[in-house]
Design a protein around this motif. Structure first.
Motif, PDB file in Angstrom:
ATOM      1  N   LEU A   1       0.717  -1.215  -0.174  1.00  0.00           N
ATOM      2  CA  LEU A   1       0.143   0.007  -0.035  1.00  0.00           C
ATOM      3  C   LEU A   1       0.888   1.288   0.025  1.00  0.00           C
ATOM      4  O   LEU A   1       0.251   2.380   0.092  1.00  0.00           O
ATOM      5  N   SER A   2       1.972   1.100  -0.094  1.00  0.00           N
ATOM      6  CA  SER A   2       3.059   2.083   0.186  1.00  0.00           C
ATOM      7  C   SER A   2       4.019   2.442  -0.936  1.00  0.00           C
ATOM      8  O   SER A   2       4.343   1.288  -1.665  1.00  0.00           O
ATOM      9  N   PRO A   3       4.244   3.721  -1.438  1.00  0.00           N
ATOM     10  CA  PRO A   3       3.649   4.894  -0.819  1.00  0.00           C
ATOM     11  C   PRO A   3       2.506   5.419  -1.617  1.00  0.00           C
ATOM     12  O   PRO A   3       1.886   6.489  -1.447  1.00  0.00           O
ATOM     13  N   TRP A   4       2.191   4.807  -2.589  1.00  0.00           N
ATOM     14  CA  TRP A   4       1.025   5.109  -3.434  1.00  0.00           C
ATOM     15  C   TRP A   4      -0.407   5.417  -2.863  1.00  0.00           C
ATOM     16  O   TRP A   4      -1.120   6.495  -3.019  1.00  0.00           O
ATOM     17  N   LEU A   5      -0.515   4.681  -1.672  1.00  0.00           N
ATOM     18  CA  LEU A   5      -1.809   4.897  -0.910  1.00  0.00           C
ATOM     19  C   LEU A   5      -1.444   5.521   0.284  1.00  0.00           C
ATOM     20  O   LEU A   5      -2.519   6.670   0.863  1.00  0.00           O
ATOM     21  N   THR A   6      -0.619   5.037   1.148  1.00  0.00           N
ATOM     22  CA  THR A   6      -0.391   5.652   2.628  1.00  0.00           C
ATOM     23  C   THR A   6       0.763   6.981   2.408  1.00  0.00           C
ATOM     24  O   THR A   6       0.377   7.635   3.389  1.00  0.00           O
ATOM     25  N   GLY A   7       1.353   7.141   1.574  1.00  0.00           N
ATOM     26  CA  GLY A   7       2.523   7.998   1.475  1.00  0.00           C
ATOM     27  C   GLY A   7       3.595   7.641   2.456  1.00  0.00           C
ATOM     28  O   GLY A   7       4.363   8.644   2.566  1.00  0.00           O
TER      29      GLY A   7
ATOM     30  N   ASP B   1       7.139   6.673   3.317  1.00  0.00           N
ATOM     31  CA  ASP B   1       8.433   6.427   2.561  1.00  0.00           C
ATOM     32  C   ASP B   1       9.219   5.701   3.819  1.00  0.00           C
ATOM     33  O   ASP B   1      10.507   5.081   3.246  1.00  0.00           O
TER      34      ASP B   1
END
Length: 578
Positions: A144-150, A152
Motif C-alpha cells: 500500500l506504500s507509498p501510492w496509498l499511504t504516502g 516512505d
C-alpha cells in the motif's frame, strides 16, 4: 454363515495378543487420565503453599495473594477471555457461513482443498507468518506504500503486539477456521448422515427455502452435535494458548497463560507458587468459558426455536451469500499473502521499505540456519516418531478390542480421549513437570516424549477410529473360520486394508508433535531444543530473516509427512495391481 458362528474363533482364542488387546482400553485411560489428574494435583498443592522443595509444608493462600497483587492481573485475565472467546466465535461463525453458502456446491470441496494445508502449519509458524504480514514494515504496508499511504519509511504501527489482543484474535481465527471446517466436512463425509442431510437440504430448497436458510433450519440442528466437542476443544486451547500470544500479543501485560509460563521459568523458585495459583485461575477461566458456551447454546436454542418452524424462507440469504464469498476470498488471500511474505523474508537480501520485492534473493539465511539446526531437527524427528508410533500402536489395539468384544469403547472413554484437549495445557503441565522432576529429573527426552503423547494420542485416535470401524467384518470372519488366530487376522487381514489411513494418522501425529512448544519447553527443562522452540525464540529477538527460515522449516516437516502419506499408498496399490 451367520455372524454368531463366525465370531467365535475371534473370541475364544485367548492368546497373549488377545489379552493385550483386551487390556489396551484400560491402558489408554491410564496414560491419559493419570498425567492430567496428576498434573492438576501437582498444581493444586503448590498453589495452596505446600512445596516441600522450598521447605513449605503448611497450607496457605500465599500464592493467590501474590497473584492478585501482580500488576496488570485484571488485564491479563481480560485478554485471555476476550482473545479466546472472540477468536473461537469468529472461527465458528465463519465455518457455518462457508458451509451454508456453499453447501451442496462443488466450491465447498475446492475451499476445503485450499484451506486444508493450513492444518499442518504449527501455531508458532502461523503466528510468525501473520506477524510478518501485519507488521509496520510487513507485506500489507509495502503493497500500500507509498501510492496509498504516502509512507516512505515504516510507520509506528499498532500491530502486532497491540494492547487489545487483536493480532492474537486474527491469528487464532485464521488457524482454527480450517480445523472446524474440516471437522464439519468429515462429519458430512459419513455415508448415511451426509446423504440424509444433503437430501433434506435439497427438499427444503425445492420447497422454496433460500439455500442458506435451508442450511441453518434443516442441516445445522443435526450437524452441530458433531461439532460441539471440537469447538469446545478450540475454545479451551484459544483461551490458554501460549505460542500465538507470545509472538503476536502484548508484553505489558501479556495474556495470563504467557505470564504463568514466565513465572514458572523464572530462576526464583518462589514464583512457582504464584504460577501454580495462576494455573488454577487459568483452569477456572477456561472452564467458565466452556460453561458460557454451553449456556449460550441453550439460550440460542430457546430464542430461535420458533424460527425453525415459522415457515420463513428468506432472511436476506442472497446478500449474506455474497458477503460470505467476499470474506472467504479475503481469508484465502490473507493466508496466501502471509505465506508469500514468509518465503520472501527467508530469501531476502537487502530489502528497503517500501519496496514490495527484495532487491536480491539469497540462500545465505538457509545455509546459516541449517548449520545450527542438526540437533533441534534430530530432537524434533526422534520425539515425533517415538510418540506417534506409540500412539498408533495403542490406538490400533483399542480399536481392535472393540471388534473382539463386539462393542464400542464406552462414552466415558471417548470423553477421556478429549480430556487433554479440553483441559488447558498450561493448567496441568506445571504439575506434571513437577512430578516428573521428582521421579525422573534426568530423563529429559523421555519426559518430553510422554508429554507429547498426551496431545498426539487424541488426534491419532480420532483420525483412525472411523476407518477402522468401517472395515468390512466379513474378511475377518472368513479368516477366523479358516483357523487364523486373532493376531494373524489383525496383522495380515486388517492392517493391509488400513495402510492409507495409518499413514495419514501417522502424518497427523507427527504434525501435532512437531508443533508442541509449551510441553517441550517445560518437560524438557530447556535441555531439549526442537525446531518449534527455536522458531519461537527467534521470533522474539532474532532477525526477521532467520525467524522466517525456521518458520518455513517448521511448516515443511509436517507437510513432507502428509505428502509421503499421500504418495506411498498410490505406489503400493499400483504395484499390487501390476
Amino acid at each position: 454363515m451367520s455372524p454368531e458362528n463366525t465370531q467365535s474363533p475371534l473370541r475364544d482364542h485367548r492368546d497373549l495378543f488377545t489379552r493385550l488387546v483386551t487390556f489396551s482400553p484400560k491402558f489408554l485411560l491410564a496414560i491419559l487420565i493419570l498425567p492430567v489428574l496428576g498434573g492438576l494435583l501437582g498444581v493444586l498443592l503448590p498453589a495452596f503453599g505446600w512445596t516441600p522443595a522450598l521447605k513449605q509444608t503448611a497450607f496457605s493462600l500465599q500464592g493467590f495473594d501474590a497473584l492478585w497483587q501482580t500488576p496488570g492481573i485484571v488485564k491479563m485475565i481480560t485478554l485471555s477471555i476476550t482473545t479466546g472467546l472472540i477468536s473461537t466465535l469468529l472461527a465458528f461463525v465463519m465455518t457455518l457461513m462457508i458451509l451454508a453458502a456453499f453447501f451442496n456446491s462443488p466450491w465447498l470441496n475446492r475451499i476445503q482443498r485450499l484451506l486444508s494445508p493450513i492444518l499442518v502449519i504449527p501455531h508458532a509458524a502461523a503466528a510468525i507468518a501473520v506477524g510478518f504480514l501485519i507488521a509496520p514494515s510487513g507485506m500489507i504496508s509495502r503493497l500500500l506504500s507509498p501510492w496509498l499511504t504516502g509512507w516512505d519509511l515504516a510507520p509506528n504501527g499498532l500491530f502486532p503486539h497491540d494492547a487489545f489482543g487483536l493480532s492474537i484474535i486474527l491469528g487464532l481465527t485464521l488457524k482454527e477456521l480450517p480445523f472446524l471446517l474440516l471437522v464439519a466436512l468429515g462429519a458430512l463425509a459419513q455415508p448415511e448422515l451426509g446423504k440424509t442431510l444433503r437430501q433434506q437440504h435439497k427438499v427444503a430448497i425445492n420447497l422454496g427455502y433460500c439455500p442458506m436458510t435451508a442450511f441453518f433450519k434443516v442441516t445445522l440442528p443435526s450437524l452441530y452435535p458433531l461439532l460441539r466437542l471440537p469447538t469446545l476443544a478450540v475454545l479451551a486451547y484459544a483461551s490458554a494458548s501460549v505460542e500465538m500470544p507470545l509472538i503476536l500479543g502484548p508484553n505489558t501485560p501479556p495474556t495470563l497463560a504467557v505470564a504463568i509460563m514466565n513465572w514458572f521459568s523464572d530462576v526464583d523458585l518462589n514464583l512457582r507458587i504464584k504460577a501454580s495459583a495462576g494455573a488454577l485461575l487459568q483452569l477456572s477461566i477456561t472452564g467458565g468459558l466452556l460453561v458460557l458456551w454451553l449456556g449460550g447454546e441453550k439460550l440460542i436454542k430457546a430464542l430461535f426455536r420458533h424460527s425453525l418452524t415459522n415457515g420463513e424462507r428468506e432472511y436476506g440469504g442472497f446478500y449474506w451469500q455474497k458477503i460470505t464469498i467476499v470474506l472467504t476470498a479475503f481469508i484465502i488471500g490473507f493466508i496466501v499473502l502471509s505465506l508469500v511474505g514468509l518465503i520472501m523474508w527467508s530469501l531476502a537480501g537487502f530489502w528497503r521499505f517500501p519496496a514490495a520485492i527484495p532487491d536480491q534473493f539469497v540462500l545465505s539465511h538457509f545455509k546459516s540456519a541449517l548449520m545450527h539446526m542438526s540437533n533441534p531437527l534430530l530432537n524434533t524427528l526422534s520425539i515425533g516418531l517415538v510418540t506417534t508410533l506409540f500412539a498408533i500402536t495403542i490406538t490400533l489395539l483399542c480399536l481392535e478390542s472393540e471388534q473382539l468384544n463386539d462393542k464400542k469403547i464406552s462414552r466415558f472413554t471417548r470423553f477421556i480421549i478429549y480430556l487433554p484437549l479440553l483441559v488447558p495445557s498450561i493448567a496441568f503441565l506445571f504439575g506434571l513437570v513437577w512430578l516428573q522432576q521428582l521421579t525422573n529429573n534426568q530423563a529429559a527426552f523421555f519426559n518430553v516424549a510422554t508429554t507429547h503423547l498426551l496431545f498426539v494420542l487424541p488426534y491419532v485416535f480420532l483420525s483412525l477410529a472411523s476407518s477402522y470401524r468401517q472395515l468390512d467384518p466379513r474378511f475377518a470372519y472368513v479368516a477366523a473360520s479358516l483357523g487364523a488366530t486373532p493376531q494373524k487376522v489383525f496383522f495380515q487381514v486388517k492392517l493391509p486394508q488400513l495402510f492409507a489411513p495409518i499413514l495419514i494418522a501417522t502424518a497427523l501425529g507427527l504434525a501435532i508433535s512437531f508443533g508442541q512448544y509449551l510441553p517441550t519447553l517445560l518437560a524438557g527443562g530447556g535441555r531439549i531444543d526442537t525446531i518449534t522452540t527455536e522458531a519461537v525464540a527467534f521470533a522474539n529477538g532474532a532477525s526477521r530473516r532467520t525467524s522466517a527460515v525456521y518458520a518455513l522449516i517448521q511448516m515443511a516437516l509436517p507437510l513432507i509427512g502428509f505428502i509421503v502419506a499421500w504418495i506411498l499408498p498410490k505406489y503400493f496399490f499400483k504395484r499390487a495391481r501390476t
